[in-house]
Design a protein around this motif. Sequence first.
Motif, PDB file in Angstrom:
ATOM      1  N   PHE A 117       0.829  -1.204   0.000  1.00 53.09           N
ATOM      2  CA  PHE A 117       0.000   0.000   0.000  1.00 53.09           C
ATOM      3  C   PHE A 117       0.860   1.250   0.000  1.00 53.09           C
ATOM      4  O   PHE A 117       0.611   2.202  -0.744  1.00 53.09           O
ATOM      5  CB  PHE A 117      -0.933  -0.009   1.220  1.00 53.09           C
ATOM      6  CG  PHE A 117      -2.020   1.029   1.139  1.00 53.09           C
ATOM      7  CD1 PHE A 117      -3.201   0.769   0.462  1.00 53.09           C
ATOM      8  CD2 PHE A 117      -1.857   2.283   1.738  1.00 53.09           C
ATOM      9  CE1 PHE A 117      -4.206   1.730   0.390  1.00 53.09           C
ATOM     10  CE2 PHE A 117      -2.851   3.242   1.654  1.00 53.09           C
ATOM     11  CZ  PHE A 117      -4.032   2.963   0.985  1.00 53.09           C
ATOM     12  N   CYS A 121       0.037   2.775  -3.352  1.00 52.65           N
ATOM     13  CA  CYS A 121      -1.253   3.437  -3.166  1.00 52.65           C
ATOM     14  C   CYS A 121      -1.173   4.734  -2.367  1.00 52.65           C
ATOM     15  O   CYS A 121      -2.025   5.612  -2.498  1.00 52.65           O
ATOM     16  CB  CYS A 121      -2.232   2.505  -2.446  1.00 52.65           C
ATOM     17  SG  CYS A 121      -2.158   0.784  -2.996  1.00 52.65           S
ATOM     18  N   HIS A 125      -3.739   7.846  -1.690  1.00 55.78           N
ATOM     19  CA  HIS A 125      -4.677   7.534  -0.605  1.00 55.78           C
ATOM     20  C   HIS A 125      -4.098   7.790   0.785  1.00 55.78           C
ATOM     21  O   HIS A 125      -4.806   7.603   1.771  1.00 55.78           O
ATOM     22  CB  HIS A 125      -5.114   6.065  -0.697  1.00 55.78           C
ATOM     23  CG  HIS A 125      -5.945   5.762  -1.913  1.00 55.78           C
ATOM     24  ND1 HIS A 125      -7.175   6.341  -2.131  1.00 55.78           N
ATOM     25  CD2 HIS A 125      -5.740   4.932  -2.963  1.00 55.78           C
ATOM     26  CE1 HIS A 125      -7.680   5.876  -3.280  1.00 55.78           C
ATOM     27  NE2 HIS A 125      -6.828   5.029  -3.808  1.00 55.78           N
ATOM     28  N   VAL A 168     -10.070  -3.360  -6.486  1.00 52.70           N
ATOM     29  CA  VAL A 168      -8.609  -3.253  -6.446  1.00 52.70           C
ATOM     30  C   VAL A 168      -7.993  -4.050  -7.599  1.00 52.70           C
ATOM     31  O   VAL A 168      -7.127  -3.545  -8.324  1.00 52.70           O
ATOM     32  CB  VAL A 168      -8.065  -3.722  -5.080  1.00 52.70           C
ATOM     33  CG1 VAL A 168      -6.538  -3.858  -5.131  1.00 52.70           C
ATOM     34  CG2 VAL A 168      -8.463  -2.742  -3.987  1.00 52.70           C
ATOM     35  N   MET A 172      -7.141  -0.779  -9.839  1.00 49.63           N
ATOM     36  CA  MET A 172      -6.021  -0.210  -9.097  1.00 49.63           C
ATOM     37  C   MET A 172      -4.743  -1.010  -9.371  1.00 49.63           C
ATOM     38  O   MET A 172      -4.827  -2.185  -9.716  1.00 49.63           O
ATOM     39  CB  MET A 172      -6.347  -0.214  -7.595  1.00 49.63           C
ATOM     40  CG  MET A 172      -7.456   0.744  -7.194  1.00 49.63           C
ATOM     41  SD  MET A 172      -6.963   2.480  -7.358  1.00 49.63           S
ATOM     42  CE  MET A 172      -8.102   3.041  -8.626  1.00 49.63           C
ATOM     43  N   PRO A 173      -3.537  -0.462  -9.134  1.00 53.57           N
ATOM     44  CA  PRO A 173      -3.306   0.953  -8.832  1.00 53.57           C
ATOM     45  C   PRO A 173      -3.709   1.827 -10.029  1.00 53.57           C
ATOM     46  O   PRO A 173      -3.589   1.395 -11.178  1.00 53.57           O
ATOM     47  CB  PRO A 173      -1.790   1.029  -8.601  1.00 53.57           C
ATOM     48  CG  PRO A 173      -1.337  -0.383  -8.388  1.00 53.57           C
ATOM     49  CD  PRO A 173      -2.279  -1.224  -9.171  1.00 53.57           C
TER      50      PRO A 173
END
Lengths: 406, 424
Positions: A117, A121, A125, A168, A172-173
């Motif tokens: 993360f 991310c 975020h 996700v 994502m990403p």
Amino acid sequence: MLKFLKIFVPAGTGVASVLALAYVAADQFVIDLPAPIREMVAVQPAMAQEAAPAAEAAAPVATLTAELSPAPSMAGGYGLGREALAEEVAAWDTDIRPDGLGLPVGSGDVLTGEELFIEKCSMCHGEFGEAVGRWPVLSNGYGTLTHKDPVKTIGSYWPYLSTVYDYVQRAMPFGEAASLSNDETYALVAYLMYVNDLVDDEFVLSNENFTEVRLRNEDNFFMDDRMETEFPLFTQEACMTNCKDAVEITMHASMLDVTPDSGVVRAAPAAEGAVEAAPVAEEPATSEEAAAAEETGGVDMALIEDGEGVFKKCRACHQVGEGAVNRSGPQLNGLIGRTIGSVEGFGYSNVFNDANAAGQVWTEESLSAFLENPKGAMSGTKMSFAGLRSADDRAALLAYLQHASN
Amino acid sequence: MSTLYKGAKPSRRSFLSGALAAGGAIAGASMARAQAAPEKVITEIQPWRTFLGDGVDARPYGVPSEHEKHVVRRGVEWLTADNVSSINFTPIHELDGIITPNGVCFERHHGGTAHIDPAEHRLMINGLVDKQLVFTMQDLMRFPRENHVYFLECAANSGMEWAGAQLNGVQFTHGMIHNVMYTGVPLRLLLEEAGVKPNGKWLLAEGADASGMTRSIPMEKALDDCLVAWKMNGEALRPEQGYPLRLVVPGWEGNMWIKWLRRLEVGDEPWHHREETSKYTDLLANGQARRFTWEMDAKSVITTPSPQAPITHGKGWTVVSGFAWSGRGTIPRVDVTLDGGKNWHQARISGPSFTKSMHRFYFEFEWDGKPLLLQSRAHDSTGYVQPTKNQLREIRGENSIYHNNAIHTWYVNEQGIAENVEIS
């Protein structure tokens, strides 16, 4: 199968009775005819009126010829297309449902998820899902749904964990979709559960325990009930005259002043007011300039175009060109020749600040080295980009960045 | 206040009788402006009257006049985190009739505009079907086609206005809409080709772009009027509208009209994906949220005058224009008020009336130069009447973001400048 429909209301009929006719006809069609024909029914085609006084109307009021024939079904099908192969279906059918349908075999733990993360991310975020700028907040916000500004997160709002997994792995990403392995996705979802206080840091999420998880807000969603709660209220006869005694303005949009400048007339009106303010008037000139540059040579447009393609990997975080501003990465105008870490208002990592203090400048060589291996070239950089291994890609990107800066 | 046009017909004769009926107000307005000196645009020979214009191939794909450069989509930068997963707005204050030109149809994407070679595009049908199928674009074009005009409205259109008047331009308050004629194959035919199993009650539509957009659609709707379309207004879909293939879900919120459509999966339950849980659900004041609010309620808005299109001609004859639409049928009637809803007048609808399509309305009146509070109110073919914002707030609160179909108010001052306001 062909159906031809002609609706013709003859001339010389009073407006009121024409209207009545149209409505009668409309009712009949609603009952008798299939949907494609219903949509051709005319509405009142005449002039607006207060009292419909004139009975000597001269103009034909409704003349409508419809020629409709729905596409026919074929018993047994048209025999078009081909059967999908199992491998093809498997490649595309990766969607997940709340009952667990579609979950692949795999697992991931919170700490692995945290590493992923932060790397992939957190630039949008935030490290704990608190978000940077206007990017989506992913954590906390519990109990805020009745507040003036509710914070709708996975923990406070989302009804199903399956939605997190599906989204996700699907999207994502941002800018590098569909690149995560199943185990990585499980780990990221486990970390998102952790930052939403649903599990402790020892937790391991897998296809085995996935459907045991319940999110806080699951029971607070209900099926659209507008037909029961609103439709009866909003089908009452509308008032036409003397509906209110007084009217007062209770709020002005200009008080907030959040409207983009372009296209809004603020000063005394002139016919051209809005036109002059429009920034787009500049665009054709820019493209003409670009075309002129292409013609005059000296610029490798093909290389620049390739570079524009490569830049897609960067543009989730970076902007370049006219009007470029800082996003989660700094704007890149004039990058080559620019002092490292020098864009005002951008919060750089320490390694960039150190380079800036030392007066280091981006050159084609240093930028290419950085792009090839960001974390190797600038140890400690926040930029979570894996790097461009291809020297051709790097050369194209540099050409594009230089071109777009001008 | 203002003098209303009371005639019944747009003929010259009725214009005169209407003028007579209106009496002194018309006489006071007088017929024409005074002109002291001859206008040079008339007395002098203009360059375009003398010199030859462009040859036929000057622009193989035609573009609007250079004098229309301001008619473009515009965005609101602070709305979204970046311009890839973002939105811009149709310049509805500059358009007329019911068809939106392809180049100004608003854009909303979640992973940027995908640029797809149609030769490399496939549509797959899988799940609870007798035969899982793959179609090329060429396969799809061999099915029988239909043509339909439908509006597409983003569920968030007017979503910034829930808590009060916010954006001063109809492009920004109501521009997440376009109205286009689609050519495509009924989704029903594709599903019949695959053979939906008896427990196939839901459909998942999926896009091929970087967001992999997905939405669950009930089978009843899929078999009713949905299209798989490749043309808009007669030409290929624009890339930003899903080239080469998009789903058309008439009357339902725009997010469901999956662009760059690559897959349709048949299932027995909905998928509850991100855009039907985290987003596109309507949070009410009590903290509960409506889901699957698919239909777009009846709505209308006045596009001129409006903040971007002020009255510049001073007092006298003035055309109020706007459009109305409903996800449940046609629009048989639109009312317009000039005084903030004290008194309403039935507007005139002009142009074709298709179900789930825009309807253009006009209201012509003699403006006396005094301030106006303009509103329009749509009635749809189910008898639904467009509500006020306060009526909606009473039921939904201010946090639902989506499905704001409230009556909208423009305040027009003595100079003809319009502003977005809320009124009591």
